[in-house]
Design a protein around this motif. Sequence first.
Motif, short mmCIF file in Angstrom:
data_model
loop_
_atom_site.label_atom_id
_atom_site.label_comp_id
_atom_site.label_asym_id
_atom_site.label_seq_id
_atom_site.Cartn_x
_atom_site.Cartn_y
_atom_site.Cartn_z
N ARG A 1 2.19 2.27 -2.62
CA ARG A 1 0.83 2.92 -3.99
C ARG A 1 0.34 4.34 -3.70
O ARG A 1 -0.10 5.14 -4.52
N GLY B 1 -2.44 1.94 -8.36
CA GLY B 1 -2.82 2.85 -7.66
C GLY B 1 -3.27 4.33 -8.16
O GLY B 1 -3.63 5.01 -7.19
N PHE B 2 -2.79 4.09 -9.60
CA PHE B 2 -3.39 5.90 -9.74
C PHE B 2 -4.92 6.08 -10.20
O PHE B 2 -5.78 5.14 -9.98
N GLN C 1 0.52 -1.12 -0.14
CA GLN C 1 -0.10 0.10 -0.39
C GLN C 1 0.52 1.24 -0.06
O GLN C 1 0.23 2.46 -0.54
N ALA D 1 2.27 6.50 -2.36
CA ALA D 1 3.54 7.20 -3.06
C ALA D 1 3.20 7.90 -4.36
O ALA D 1 3.58 8.91 -4.95
N ALA E 1 0.87 7.66 -6.00
CA ALA E 1 -0.59 8.76 -5.93
C ALA E 1 -0.51 9.99 -5.53
O ALA E 1 -0.82 10.55 -5.86
N ALA E 2 0.63 9.89 -4.76
CA ALA E 2 0.83 11.82 -4.23
C ALA E 2 1.83 12.39 -5.58
O ALA E 2 1.97 13.67 -5.23
N GLN E 3 2.07 11.86 -6.62
CA GLN E 3 2.85 12.56 -7.59
C GLN E 3 1.37 13.15 -8.30
O GLN E 3 0.50 13.25 -8.03
#
Lengths: 129, 260
Positions: free
Chosen positions: B79, B156-157, B76, B81, B83-85
């Motif tokens: 994912r 996890g996009f 998790q 990390a 998604a934080a972009q």
Amino acid sequence: MKTPPKVVRVLGLASSLTMLAGYVVYSHVTPNEPPPDLLALSSGIGMIENPTKPPGNDLHIISSKVINQPVFSVRKVTWGFGAGSETGDPFKPVPHPYRPPPEERVGTWFPGFEMTGLSIDPLRKPDKP
Amino acid sequence: MTLSTIILSTGLSILFLVVLFRPLEKLFPAREAQKFMRPAFWTDLFFLLGQYLLWSGLVFWALSHFRGWLDGFVPQNFRTAVAAQSWWLQAIEMIVLSDFLIYWAHRLQHKVPFLWRFHSIHHSAEHLDWLAAHREHPLDTIYTVGLINLPAFILGFPLETLAGFLAFRGLWAIFIHSNVRLPIGPLRMIIGAPELHHWHHDKARDAGNYANISPLMDILFGTYRCPDHEPEAFGIHEPISKHYLGQLWHPFRRHKKDAA
């Protein structure tokens, strides 16, 4: 076969491009309904679910060609500007996994940058008016 | 979603596709003699209705299981990390990864006899237009759509940020099958064009143009083809049923000789 006049061709192309743009915007802001389950697949066979999986990320690209369901969502799709855009609030700071939150940073200041022009994760709090 | 809503939504979608693509096919035809009600029209219409009414539920069911299975393997934290972009960086990563996967998976569909059994249904269309784009075996769709989703499932996009782009890509996938020859200049190197995909459907072919939408992967791996005229004929050489149910059953028939 007679070629249509240029003005007709240009108008036809323009109207198709307008419809394409309208469809893209509509699809982005409108949440999709779950796909029809006329085969009753989900009623009798258990889904494999991971209880630790993050909420609000249950999206699937159902088919590249079923245009009324390009992306299936089990929750409302919101406008998003920032990373993750879980809230749809472009001004809400998004925690970065490798950076400490702003209140824990001491003596550093860099201007925030975001492609949309919105600073979503500034390294300093905005000045009070 | 009630049955009447499903039928209404499907009807409106067909109407939208006709209104969007038919004028283009009339004004910029690739094959001028091809009519709206061309041979195999009803077969392709059944494929379209099957996708809207039956198979999208099957695809969703399969994807849910696929995703649940993948959830057990991806940490998790990883994912989170990803998604934080920034969304645009995620978009580029997802598009490039999806295109890369689809390109090679599509090449496999043409090389591996078992996969070709399913994919040959799509290539059996002898008349290309917006409707023929829907001629796909449902198991072929699960294969393709599973791969399109794979980067999002693993990394996890959050797909809601890409919903508009994905919608555009879906419509463009139909457009490249349409009976349109509309040279778009250098733009075709980025988003693809019907003239490229028509050559992928060439009957006398060494396929080429395998990329999903953007031909960048074809250019990169040397399979890009773009002659300045339309192919002589579309379709496949092996015998195949002309009817919807016969085509659905085709991959499961005994094959004396598999050939792609």
